[in-house]
Design a protein around this motif. Sequence first.
Motif, PDB file in Angstrom:
ATOM      1  N   GLN A 157      -7.579   3.359  -2.278  1.00 38.89           N
ATOM      2  CA  GLN A 157      -6.303   2.622  -2.411  1.00 38.89           C
ATOM      3  C   GLN A 157      -5.192   3.998  -2.495  1.00 38.89           C
ATOM      4  O   GLN A 157      -4.154   3.865  -1.757  1.00 38.89           O
ATOM      5  CB  GLN A 157      -5.924   1.712  -3.561  1.00 38.89           C
ATOM      6  CG  GLN A 157      -4.662   1.077  -3.695  1.00 38.89           C
ATOM      7  CD  GLN A 157      -4.453   0.233  -4.950  1.00 38.89           C
ATOM      8  OE1 GLN A 157      -5.327   0.067  -5.727  1.00 38.89           O
ATOM      9  NE2 GLN A 157      -3.410  -0.385  -5.196  1.00 38.89           N
ATOM     10  N   LEU A 160      -4.721   5.537   1.057  1.00 37.04           N
ATOM     11  CA  LEU A 160      -3.995   4.917   2.143  1.00 37.04           C
ATOM     12  C   LEU A 160      -2.755   5.493   2.590  1.00 37.04           C
ATOM     13  O   LEU A 160      -1.932   6.047   1.719  1.00 37.04           O
ATOM     14  CB  LEU A 160      -4.070   3.419   1.864  1.00 37.04           C
ATOM     15  CG  LEU A 160      -5.129   2.601   1.554  1.00 37.04           C
ATOM     16  CD1 LEU A 160      -4.868   1.221   1.005  1.00 37.04           C
ATOM     17  CD2 LEU A 160      -5.928   2.682   3.036  1.00 37.04           C
ATOM     18  N   VAL A 168       2.946  -0.809   6.041  1.00 34.32           N
ATOM     19  CA  VAL A 168       1.791  -1.095   6.917  1.00 34.32           C
ATOM     20  C   VAL A 168       2.398  -1.318   8.300  1.00 34.32           C
ATOM     21  O   VAL A 168       1.562  -1.165   9.193  1.00 34.32           O
ATOM     22  CB  VAL A 168       1.503  -2.423   6.272  1.00 34.32           C
ATOM     23  CG1 VAL A 168       0.079  -2.874   7.160  1.00 34.32           C
ATOM     24  CG2 VAL A 168       0.470  -2.002   4.972  1.00 34.32           C
ATOM     25  N   ALA A 195      -3.173  -7.975   7.613  1.00 33.17           N
ATOM     26  CA  ALA A 195      -2.526  -6.835   7.177  1.00 33.17           C
ATOM     27  C   ALA A 195      -0.985  -6.987   7.442  1.00 33.17           C
ATOM     28  O   ALA A 195      -0.243  -6.615   6.724  1.00 33.17           O
ATOM     29  CB  ALA A 195      -3.280  -5.659   7.518  1.00 33.17           C
ATOM     30  N   TYR A 200       1.470  -8.755   2.122  1.00 31.92           N
ATOM     31  CA  TYR A 200       0.062  -8.107   2.092  1.00 31.92           C
ATOM     32  C   TYR A 200       0.233  -6.936   1.198  1.00 31.92           C
ATOM     33  O   TYR A 200       1.101  -6.289   1.266  1.00 31.92           O
ATOM     34  CB  TYR A 200      -0.322  -7.678   3.530  1.00 31.92           C
ATOM     35  CG  TYR A 200      -1.549  -6.746   3.333  1.00 31.92           C
ATOM     36  CD1 TYR A 200      -2.663  -7.431   3.421  1.00 31.92           C
ATOM     37  CD2 TYR A 200      -1.259  -5.384   3.521  1.00 31.92           C
ATOM     38  CE1 TYR A 200      -3.920  -6.639   3.298  1.00 31.92           C
ATOM     39  CE2 TYR A 200      -2.476  -4.601   3.359  1.00 31.92           C
ATOM     40  CZ  TYR A 200      -3.661  -5.342   3.479  1.00 31.92           C
ATOM     41  OH  TYR A 200      -4.886  -4.578   3.218  1.00 31.92           O
ATOM     42  N   ASP A 201      -0.774  -7.056   0.278  1.00 32.82           N
ATOM     43  CA  ASP A 201      -1.107  -5.977  -0.510  1.00 32.82           C
ATOM     44  C   ASP A 201      -2.476  -5.502  -0.828  1.00 32.82           C
ATOM     45  O   ASP A 201      -3.374  -6.319  -1.092  1.00 32.82           O
ATOM     46  CB  ASP A 201      -0.625  -6.458  -2.016  1.00 32.82           C
ATOM     47  CG  ASP A 201      -0.588  -5.204  -3.032  1.00 32.82           C
ATOM     48  OD1 ASP A 201      -1.382  -4.129  -2.723  1.00 32.82           O
ATOM     49  OD2 ASP A 201       0.099  -5.268  -4.069  1.00 32.82           O
ATOM     50  N   TYR A 202      -2.762  -4.387  -0.251  1.00 31.24           N
ATOM     51  CA  TYR A 202      -4.371  -4.170  -0.189  1.00 31.24           C
ATOM     52  C   TYR A 202      -5.005  -4.130  -1.543  1.00 31.24           C
ATOM     53  O   TYR A 202      -6.231  -4.541  -1.657  1.00 31.24           O
ATOM     54  CB  TYR A 202      -4.460  -2.729   0.176  1.00 31.24           C
ATOM     55  CG  TYR A 202      -5.775  -2.176   0.275  1.00 31.24           C
ATOM     56  CD1 TYR A 202      -6.639  -2.580   1.258  1.00 31.24           C
ATOM     57  CD2 TYR A 202      -6.401  -1.249  -0.885  1.00 31.24           C
ATOM     58  CE1 TYR A 202      -8.055  -2.099   1.261  1.00 31.24           C
ATOM     59  CE2 TYR A 202      -7.801  -0.772  -0.497  1.00 31.24           C
ATOM     60  CZ  TYR A 202      -8.583  -1.378   0.378  1.00 31.24           C
ATOM     61  OH  TYR A 202      -9.900  -1.083   0.032  1.00 31.24           O
ATOM     62  N   GLU A 205      -7.427  -7.002  -2.177  1.00 30.32           N
ATOM     63  CA  GLU A 205      -8.835  -6.958  -1.989  1.00 30.32           C
ATOM     64  C   GLU A 205      -9.734  -6.741  -3.018  1.00 30.32           C
ATOM     65  O   GLU A 205     -11.015  -7.102  -2.827  1.00 30.32           O
ATOM     66  CB  GLU A 205      -8.962  -5.907  -0.710  1.00 30.32           C
ATOM     67  CG  GLU A 205      -8.003  -5.974   0.353  1.00 30.32           C
ATOM     68  CD  GLU A 205      -8.398  -7.393   1.463  1.00 30.32           C
ATOM     69  OE1 GLU A 205      -9.391  -8.066   1.002  1.00 30.32           O
ATOM     70  OE2 GLU A 205      -7.621  -7.670   2.148  1.00 30.32           O
TER      71      GLU A 205
END
Length: 224
Positions: A157, A160, A168, A195, A200-202, A205
């Motif tokens: 994270q 990224l 993104v 994405a 969207y928020d990594y 996951e």
Amino acid sequence: MVNRTDANSDTRTRLTREKVLLAAIDLADKQGVETLSMRKLGQELGVKAMSLYNHVANKDNLLDGMVDLVFGEIGLPPTGVRWQTAMRRRAIAAREALARHPWAIGLMESRRTPGPATLRHHDAVIGCLREADFSILMTAHAYSALDSYIYGFALQQASLPFKSSDEVVEVAENIFSTFPADTYPHLAELMVEHALRPGYDYADEFEFGLDLILDGLERVRDSA
């Protein structure tokens, strides 16, 4: 008018180990731990670097204390709940703390002289697993699997090339401006359908993978 010498003396008098550590964490959060030095920390606190040695023995001792405070932020796994719930909450708290302090990812398990918050944390996690009928061997396996996932996810994270949904979009536009979308159709599909969706928020996951690990550990424990 306050005499500068008196003001500096008063600052040194009021300086505590916790204040030194908190200032060091703030600097590391802003500039990275690799740039942290006693001189820079002294400047941040408005004191001479030598005065810091009244509160930390050396740079290693400073790092030990900083890591211990981060473990304190994570807290202990809650009691009175199922072990999966306790480990889940602990893992989420750990990832959130590492997101706030990405410099700590590579330091959390590296200290040779860990502090009390660090040791309490490890002891509580082991105790939670043992009370859930994990054997000593399975406790070691479970702890390793969970921490490998937590630290690995935190590192990915932090690495990224984007921090927000807007970034993104920028990354995706740069990719698609270089290569037509049909050159890498599966990547394009994932980006567009997942994405690039609003919100969207990594980090979201994380819990999916965490639950897979917890479910797998429960099955292995039950089969044993």
